[in-house]
Design an enzyme around this catalytic site. Structure first.
Site, PDB file in Angstrom:
ATOM      1  N   ILE A 154      40.895  41.773  38.128  1.00  5.05           N
ATOM      2  CA  ILE A 154      40.801  42.000  36.681  1.00  5.05           C
ATOM      3  C   ILE A 154      42.029  41.424  35.961  1.00  5.05           C
ATOM      4  CG2 ILE A 154      40.607  43.763  34.888  1.00  5.05           C
ATOM      5  CD1 ILE A 154      39.024  45.465  36.960  1.00  5.05           C
ATOM      6  N   ASP A 173      53.232  41.823  40.029  1.00  4.68           N
ATOM      7  CA  ASP A 173      52.459  42.306  41.175  1.00  4.68           C
ATOM      8  C   ASP A 173      53.189  41.882  42.441  1.00  4.68           C
ATOM      9  OD1 ASP A 173      50.584  42.754  43.248  1.00  4.68           O
ATOM     10  OD2 ASP A 173      48.895  42.498  41.870  1.00  4.68           O
ATOM     11  N   ASP A 259      41.015  53.562  28.345  1.00  2.00           N
ATOM     12  CA  ASP A 259      39.614  53.749  28.771  1.00  2.00           C
ATOM     13  C   ASP A 259      39.562  54.788  29.888  1.00  2.00           C
ATOM     14  OD1 ASP A 259      36.809  53.044  28.810  1.00  2.00           O
ATOM     15  OD2 ASP A 259      37.168  51.943  30.671  1.00  2.00           O
ATOM     16  N   GLU A 264      39.453  63.406  33.620  1.00  2.04           N
ATOM     17  CA  GLU A 264      38.306  62.927  32.836  1.00  2.04           C
ATOM     18  C   GLU A 264      37.176  63.944  32.864  1.00  2.04           C
ATOM     19  OE1 GLU A 264      37.286  58.954  34.079  1.00  2.04           O
ATOM     20  OE2 GLU A 264      39.250  58.178  33.534  1.00  2.04           O
ATOM     21  N   HIS A 282      35.800  55.710  29.632  1.00  2.00           N
ATOM     22  CA  HIS A 282      35.683  55.033  30.940  1.00  2.00           C
ATOM     23  C   HIS A 282      34.435  54.134  30.996  1.00  2.00           C
ATOM     24  CE1 HIS A 282      37.002  55.408  35.397  1.00  2.00           C
ATOM     25  NE2 HIS A 282      36.504  54.216  35.162  1.00  2.00           N
ATOM     26  N   GLY A 284      34.684  50.702  30.994  1.00  2.00           N
ATOM     27  CA  GLY A 284      35.098  49.339  31.373  1.00  2.00           C
ATOM     28  C   GLY A 284      34.064  48.576  32.181  1.00  2.00           C
TER      29      GLY A 284
HETATM   30  P1  NAD Z   1      42.358  44.594  42.659  1.00  2.00           P
HETATM   31  O1  NAD Z   1      42.516  45.339  43.937  1.00  2.00           O
HETATM   32  O2  NAD Z   1      41.699  43.264  42.675  1.00  2.00           O
HETATM   33  O3  NAD Z   1      43.790  44.428  41.969  1.00  2.00           O
HETATM   34  C1  NAD Z   1      44.737  45.444  41.924  1.00  2.00           C
HETATM   35  C2  NAD Z   1      46.102  44.797  42.018  1.00  2.00           C
HETATM   36  O4  NAD Z   1      47.104  45.813  41.896  1.00  2.00           O
HETATM   37  C3  NAD Z   1      46.341  44.116  43.374  1.00  2.00           C
HETATM   38  O5  NAD Z   1      46.591  42.736  43.199  1.00  2.00           O
HETATM   39  C4  NAD Z   1      47.565  44.839  43.926  1.00  2.00           C
HETATM   40  O6  NAD Z   1      48.455  43.972  44.630  1.00  2.00           O
HETATM   41  C5  NAD Z   1      48.216  45.356  42.661  1.00  2.00           C
HETATM   42  N1  NAD Z   1      49.185  46.400  42.896  1.00  2.00           N
HETATM   43  C6  NAD Z   1      49.169  47.386  43.838  1.00  2.00           C
HETATM   44  N2  NAD Z   1      50.278  48.142  43.746  1.00  2.00           N
HETATM   45  C7  NAD Z   1      51.005  47.612  42.727  1.00  2.00           C
HETATM   46  C8  NAD Z   1      52.242  47.958  42.147  1.00  2.00           C
HETATM   47  N3  NAD Z   1      52.974  48.983  42.597  1.00  2.00           N
HETATM   48  N4  NAD Z   1      52.691  47.223  41.107  1.00  2.00           N
HETATM   49  C9  NAD Z   1      51.962  46.175  40.633  1.00  2.00           C
HETATM   50  N5  NAD Z   1      50.781  45.785  41.154  1.00  2.00           N
HETATM   51  C10 NAD Z   1      50.308  46.505  42.184  1.00  2.00           C
HETATM   52  O7  NAD Z   1      41.606  45.588  41.667  1.00  2.00           O
HETATM   53  P2  NAD Z   1      40.779  45.206  40.361  1.00  2.00           P
HETATM   54  O8  NAD Z   1      39.341  45.041  40.735  1.00  2.00           O
HETATM   55  O9  NAD Z   1      41.476  44.147  39.613  1.00  2.00           O
HETATM   56  O10 NAD Z   1      40.868  46.619  39.577  1.00  2.00           O
HETATM   57  C11 NAD Z   1      42.050  46.978  38.886  1.00  2.00           C
HETATM   58  C12 NAD Z   1      41.932  48.413  38.401  1.00  2.00           C
HETATM   59  O11 NAD Z   1      40.849  48.518  37.467  1.00  2.00           O
HETATM   60  C13 NAD Z   1      41.651  49.429  39.497  1.00  2.00           C
HETATM   61  O12 NAD Z   1      42.420  50.602  39.266  1.00  2.00           O
HETATM   62  C14 NAD Z   1      40.192  49.784  39.311  1.00  2.00           C
HETATM   63  O13 NAD Z   1      39.906  51.067  39.774  1.00  2.00           O
HETATM   64  C15 NAD Z   1      40.094  49.679  37.784  1.00  2.00           C
HETATM   65  N6  NAD Z   1      38.728  49.535  37.277  1.00  2.00           N
HETATM   66  C16 NAD Z   1      38.399  50.214  36.138  1.00  2.00           C
HETATM   67  C17 NAD Z   1      37.117  50.110  35.618  1.00  2.00           C
HETATM   68  C18 NAD Z   1      36.748  50.830  34.349  1.00  2.00           C
HETATM   69  O14 NAD Z   1      35.571  51.185  34.179  1.00  2.00           O
HETATM   70  N7  NAD Z   1      37.667  51.037  33.424  1.00  2.00           N
HETATM   71  C19 NAD Z   1      36.135  49.336  36.269  1.00  2.00           C
HETATM   72  C20 NAD Z   1      36.512  48.612  37.410  1.00  2.00           C
HETATM   73  C21 NAD Z   1      37.830  48.719  37.906  1.00  2.00           C
END
Ligand code: NAD
Length: 316
Positions: A154, A173, A259, A264, A282, A284
């Site tokens: 994302i 990251d 979001d 929640e 929520h 997203g």
């Molecule tokens: P992803 O696993 O592809 O990316 C997450 C990134 O966070 C990874 O690159 C990881 O290296 C990094 N990370 C881990 N620890 C870290 C730290 N201490 N500091 C900085 N970076 C760190 O996940 P994604 O698919 O991109 O999802 C990102 C977030 O969005 C997740 O929390 C997921 O649950 C959330 N999400 C929310 C919705 C919504 O409805 N709002 C929908 C889908 C995903």
């Protein structure tokens, strides 16, 4: 694909997904509730269990599922699945985190623009009959520095879109190799503090774990530039919500959009009603496109597991 694969879909699995599974994978059975007893009664001869964020897939369910080979979760979080119990039995747990990346990224951008242009405030006034033109002056994304925390699926999509706005993107990251940043012409922040002190807009895209819980503590929030904006579409637990309430009320941050919440649905109306806070429930990943992507990814992953050569009954 042979018709030997029997799939149990939890209550709430969309009919379109059921239809695609029936077309591509096997026979589909649908539960009428999230009750553990109903699942146990129906799971004995099924090879696949499909669940969304509910119901809980407990050790007791796994113990009563002698034919089960896969627990499939269209979506991201697998916290409702007892993964240890699955692992003990060699049951695969699959999900589709990549399905909603664009949906979440686009909401992040939409929330940012709504914040910078006070869309919700001016809209609410106009609906009450108040023409506030001249009272609210907004800001552009162009020319700003946008800090992306968490450079996974994302975060990278957000960075890609933000660059089109002619803003500078800086990302933090520690787990992503250097070339992922350079390829995308994104400046890498070696420390979170560097990103926070440089960014006009900060968006969060990290997973929630012990390390990221309260990543934006009061100290981190006050390290952000005065007048900066914050958007969180990741997980509520990564921000200290009480501290966010304070920095928004004190005016240190110009605004925030959330979001996701520590709990929640969130209950604190004082917090939710702050004029410089935009809040969505929520949503997203809740788009027709994300659901359709999740279905196709799930079908693809299940096909790879139950390959065409798998014509014999499975799990007996
Ligand atoms: P992803 O696993 O592809 O990316 C997450 C990134 O966070 C990874 O690159 C990881 O290296 C990094 N990370 C881990 N620890 C870290 C730290 N201490 N500091 C900085 N970076 C760190 O996940 P994604 O698919 O991109 O999802 C990102 C977030 O969005 C997740 O929390 C997921 O649950 C959330 N999400 C929310 C919705 C919504 O409805 N709002 C929908 C889908 C995903």
């Amino acid at each position: 694909m042979g018709r030997e694969v029997r799939i149990l879909c939890a209550h709430g699995v969309p009919p379109e997904m059921q239809a695609r599974l029936r077309e591509e994978i096997g026979e589909v059975f649908v539960l009428q509730s999230h009750e553990e007893e109903e699942i146990i009664e129906n799971i004995k001869d099924k090879q696949v269990l499909v669940v969304r964020s509910k119901p809980k897939v407990t050790e007791r369910i796994i113990d009563n599922a002698p034919s089960l080979l896969v627990v499939a979760r269209p979506g991201v979080g697998t916290d409702n699945i007892d993964k240890k119990a699955c692992e003990k039995r060699g049951i695969k747990v699959i999900n589709t985190p990549e399905a909603s990346a664009s949906s979440v990224a686009e909401l992040t951008i939409g929330l940012a623009i709504s914040l910078l242009r006070q869309v919700y405030t001016t809209c609410a006034y106009l609906k009450q009959g108040n023409w506030t033109k001249g009272k609210y002056t907004g800001r552009t994304v162009e020319g700003k520095t946008w800090g992306v925390i968490g450079f996974g699926g994302i975060g990278r999509r957000v960075a890609e879109i933000v660059r089109v706005f002619r803003a500078e993107v800086i990302a933090y990251d520690p787990y992503v190799p250097e070339e992922e940043f350079t390829q995308r012409e994104v400046k890498r922040a070696d420390k979170l503090e560097d990103l926070l002190t440089q960014s006009d807009i900060v968006s969060l895209h990290v997973v929630l774990n012990e390390e990221t819980e309260n990543l934006l503590s009061r100290e981190a929030l006050t390290t952000m530039k005065k007048g900066a904006y914050l958007i969180n579409t990741s997980r509520g637990g990564v921000i200290d919500q009480e501290a966010l309430y304070q920095v928004l009320s004190e005016g240190h941050l110009a605004g925030a959009a959330l979001d996701v919440y520590q709990v929640e649905p969130p209950a604190d109306q004082n917090f939710l009603c702050l004029e410089n806070l935009i809040c969505t429930p929520h949503i997203g990943g809740s788009t027709y496109e994300a659901f359709a992507n999740a279905t196709e990814i799930l079908v693809r992953k299940l096909k790879a597991i139950f390959g065409e050569e798998e014509k014999e009954p499975i799990g007996y």
